[in-house]
Design a protein around this motif. Structure first.
Motif, PDB file in Angstrom:
ATOM      1  N   SER A 214       0.677  -1.305   0.167  1.00  0.00           N
ATOM      2  CA  SER A 214       0.042  -0.089   0.027  1.00  0.00           C
ATOM      3  C   SER A 214       0.949   1.264   0.027  1.00  0.00           C
ATOM      4  O   SER A 214       0.601   2.282  -0.732  1.00  0.00           O
ATOM      5  CB  SER A 214      -1.004  -0.109   1.155  1.00  0.00           C
ATOM      6  OG  SER A 214      -1.938  -0.982   1.121  1.00  0.00           O
ATOM      7  N   LEU A 215       1.918   1.313   0.910  1.00  0.00           N
ATOM      8  CA  LEU A 215       2.768   2.663   0.734  1.00  0.00           C
ATOM      9  C   LEU A 215       3.708   2.597  -0.122  1.00  0.00           C
ATOM     10  O   LEU A 215       3.676   3.810  -0.890  1.00  0.00           O
ATOM     11  CB  LEU A 215       3.503   2.311   2.279  1.00  0.00           C
ATOM     12  CG  LEU A 215       3.097   2.189   3.525  1.00  0.00           C
ATOM     13  CD1 LEU A 215       4.060   2.016   4.491  1.00  0.00           C
ATOM     14  CD2 LEU A 215       2.327   3.441   3.903  1.00  0.00           C
ATOM     15  N   VAL A 216       4.035   1.501  -1.003  1.00  0.00           N
ATOM     16  CA  VAL A 216       4.893   1.631  -2.085  1.00  0.00           C
ATOM     17  C   VAL A 216       3.986   2.165  -3.253  1.00  0.00           C
ATOM     18  O   VAL A 216       4.182   3.071  -4.182  1.00  0.00           O
ATOM     19  CB  VAL A 216       5.468   0.371  -2.491  1.00  0.00           C
ATOM     20  CG1 VAL A 216       5.772   0.405  -4.046  1.00  0.00           C
ATOM     21  CG2 VAL A 216       6.412  -0.067  -1.552  1.00  0.00           C
ATOM     22  N   THR A 217       2.438   1.769  -3.377  1.00  0.00           N
ATOM     23  CA  THR A 217       1.740   2.061  -4.494  1.00  0.00           C
ATOM     24  C   THR A 217       1.295   3.596  -4.185  1.00  0.00           C
ATOM     25  O   THR A 217       1.346   4.242  -5.325  1.00  0.00           O
ATOM     26  CB  THR A 217       0.258   1.212  -4.243  1.00  0.00           C
ATOM     27  OG1 THR A 217       0.828  -0.181  -4.488  1.00  0.00           O
ATOM     28  CG2 THR A 217      -0.492   1.731  -5.408  1.00  0.00           C
ATOM     29  N   LEU A 218       1.135   4.014  -3.012  1.00  0.00           N
ATOM     30  CA  LEU A 218       0.876   5.471  -2.839  1.00  0.00           C
ATOM     31  C   LEU A 218       2.026   6.411  -3.173  1.00  0.00           C
ATOM     32  O   LEU A 218       1.681   7.397  -3.866  1.00  0.00           O
ATOM     33  CB  LEU A 218       0.666   5.601  -1.383  1.00  0.00           C
ATOM     34  CG  LEU A 218      -0.919   5.222  -0.641  1.00  0.00           C
ATOM     35  CD1 LEU A 218      -0.934   5.267   0.804  1.00  0.00           C
ATOM     36  CD2 LEU A 218      -1.812   6.057  -1.194  1.00  0.00           C
ATOM     37  N   GLY A 219       3.192   5.577  -3.150  1.00  0.00           N
ATOM     38  CA  GLY A 219       4.369   6.805  -3.472  1.00  0.00           C
ATOM     39  C   GLY A 219       4.622   6.805  -4.843  1.00  0.00           C
ATOM     40  O   GLY A 219       4.610   7.824  -5.595  1.00  0.00           O
ATOM     41  N   ILE A 220       4.442   5.416  -5.426  1.00  0.00           N
ATOM     42  CA  ILE A 220       4.813   5.258  -7.057  1.00  0.00           C
ATOM     43  C   ILE A 220       3.698   5.692  -7.801  1.00  0.00           C
ATOM     44  O   ILE A 220       3.803   6.396  -8.864  1.00  0.00           O
ATOM     45  CB  ILE A 220       5.516   3.909  -7.542  1.00  0.00           C
ATOM     46  CG1 ILE A 220       6.533   3.652  -6.619  1.00  0.00           C
ATOM     47  CG2 ILE A 220       5.558   3.804  -8.828  1.00  0.00           C
ATOM     48  CD1 ILE A 220       7.302   2.216  -6.586  1.00  0.00           C
ATOM     49  N   VAL A 221       2.572   5.234  -7.589  1.00  0.00           N
ATOM     50  CA  VAL A 221       1.422   5.265  -8.454  1.00  0.00           C
ATOM     51  C   VAL A 221       0.638   6.565  -8.105  1.00  0.00           C
ATOM     52  O   VAL A 221       0.334   7.255  -9.258  1.00  0.00           O
ATOM     53  CB  VAL A 221       0.412   3.868  -8.288  1.00  0.00           C
ATOM     54  CG1 VAL A 221      -0.827   4.167  -9.127  1.00  0.00           C
ATOM     55  CG2 VAL A 221       1.162   2.713  -8.765  1.00  0.00           C
ATOM     56  N   HIS A 222       0.470   6.668  -6.800  1.00  0.00           N
ATOM     57  CA  HIS A 222      -0.604   7.955  -6.606  1.00  0.00           C
ATOM     58  C   HIS A 222       0.253   9.216  -6.637  1.00  0.00           C
ATOM     59  O   HIS A 222      -0.328  10.194  -6.335  1.00  0.00           O
ATOM     60  CB  HIS A 222      -1.138   7.600  -5.246  1.00  0.00           C
ATOM     61  CG  HIS A 222      -2.368   6.427  -5.139  1.00  0.00           C
ATOM     62  ND1 HIS A 222      -2.101   5.192  -4.951  1.00  0.00           N
ATOM     63  CD2 HIS A 222      -3.731   6.514  -5.658  1.00  0.00           C
ATOM     64  CE1 HIS A 222      -3.209   4.322  -5.277  1.00  0.00           C
ATOM     65  NE2 HIS A 222      -4.097   5.176  -5.762  1.00  0.00           N
TER      66      HIS A 222
END
Length: 301
Positions: A214-222
């Motif tokens: 979730s944290l990685v997605t928030l940083g890279i994608v979002h």
């Protein structure tokens, strides 16, 4: 439809759909809000650094000392905005927090009038009143989400604070025209890392795979990918179309909250959400009542 506008529309829709899922990833991570924002900034900074390098935005001379200082100041506001908005999700729900957050165009109008001398017109006052009625409808339904009424009102207050900080950031960014927006975003997330490092848990990432993802997605994608899509769309689309497509974000967030967490809005809350979104759309699109044109009298020969 022009191919550039078509591509810009796809980019804007994708950016807004991604934004609409932010609340889901924040809550699923199960991490304290400060930690979520800190790691979003860390992974976002890495992604945006690569993007800025690829686009040639890290060359000397692109930024002056003044523009750098303004970008840092906007970063303080943006990071504070994320902290307050994310904190509102667990108290008032993603749907309500996002809907209330959409009063920020009116706060920007007020700040522009106060600091830039822009006039507040009758149409803007009308749409502000509609938005205020929507806020009253939402607030009057406090406690219907299953939590305490006080907690619900705190969530609304946090979303309002987030909207205010976003308006402050937007006002600052107005003075950064001509500066590559991806570079501004990079400075903002780097500012967030420095601001939150003393307060967040920086000793290591969570061991849970779901929380880490979730944290990685928030940083890279979002953050990284979403900024690229959003700024690419803004460069291609007319302002009116950009404003219209931006309302996909709160609508997507409402349905994500519904399907993922079962948060169904009460009728009065739906009315409040609709009023806020209608008011924001009306102000951004310049909707107003036009007097009927009377037919000219026919003069006798």
């Amino acid at each position: 439809m022009d191919s550039s506008i078509r591509r810009g529309s796809f980019e804007m829709v994708a950016a807004m759909l991604i934004s609409g899922t932010i609340g889901w990833f924040v809550l699923v991570s199960g991490q304290p809000v400060l930690d979520v924002v800190f790691w979003r900034c860390v992974f976002g900074a890495g992604t945006l650094l690569l993007i800025c390098l690829a686009m040639g935005f890290l060359k000397p001379g692109i930024l002056t000392l003044t523009t750098f200082a303004l970008a840092v100041l906007s970063g303080v506001a943006i990071v504070g905005n994320w902290v307050l908005l994310f904190a509102s999700y667990s108290r008032a729900s993603i749907a309500i927090g996002t809907a209330v957050y959409n009063v920020q165009p009116f706060m920007l109008v007020g700040l522009a009038a106060l600091f830039l001398g822009e006039k507040i017109t009758v149409p803007k006052l009308f749409w502000l009143a509609v938005s205020f009625v929507g806020m009253l409808a939402i607030v009057s339904a406090h406690g219907s989400q299953g939590g305490s009424g006080d907690d619900y009102l705190v969530g609304i207050a946090l979303a309002l604070g987030a909207a205010f900080l976003y308006a402050v950031a937007a006002l600052i960014i107005k003075r950064l025209s001509g500066t590559p927006p991806h570079l501004i975003a990079l400075i903002q997330v780097c500012t967030g890392i420095l601001l939150l490092a003393p307060w967040a848990n920086t000793r290591g990432l969570p061991g849970d795979v779901g929380a880490l993802a979730s944290l990685v997605t928030l940083g890279i994608v979002h953050t990284g990918v979403m900024y690229v899509l959003l700024y690419g769309a803004i460069q291609k689309l007319p302002t009116a179309l950009t404003g219209a497509l931006s309302f996909i974000y709160p609508i997507a967030a409402i349905f994500v909250d519904w399907f993922a967490f079962g948060h169904r809005l009460e009728p009065l809350q739906w009315l409040g959400v609709a009023a806020i979104l209608l008011a924001a759309a009306g102000m951004q699109q310049g909707w107003w009542f036009k007097p009927a044109i009377k037919p000219a009298a026919i003069k006798p020969d």
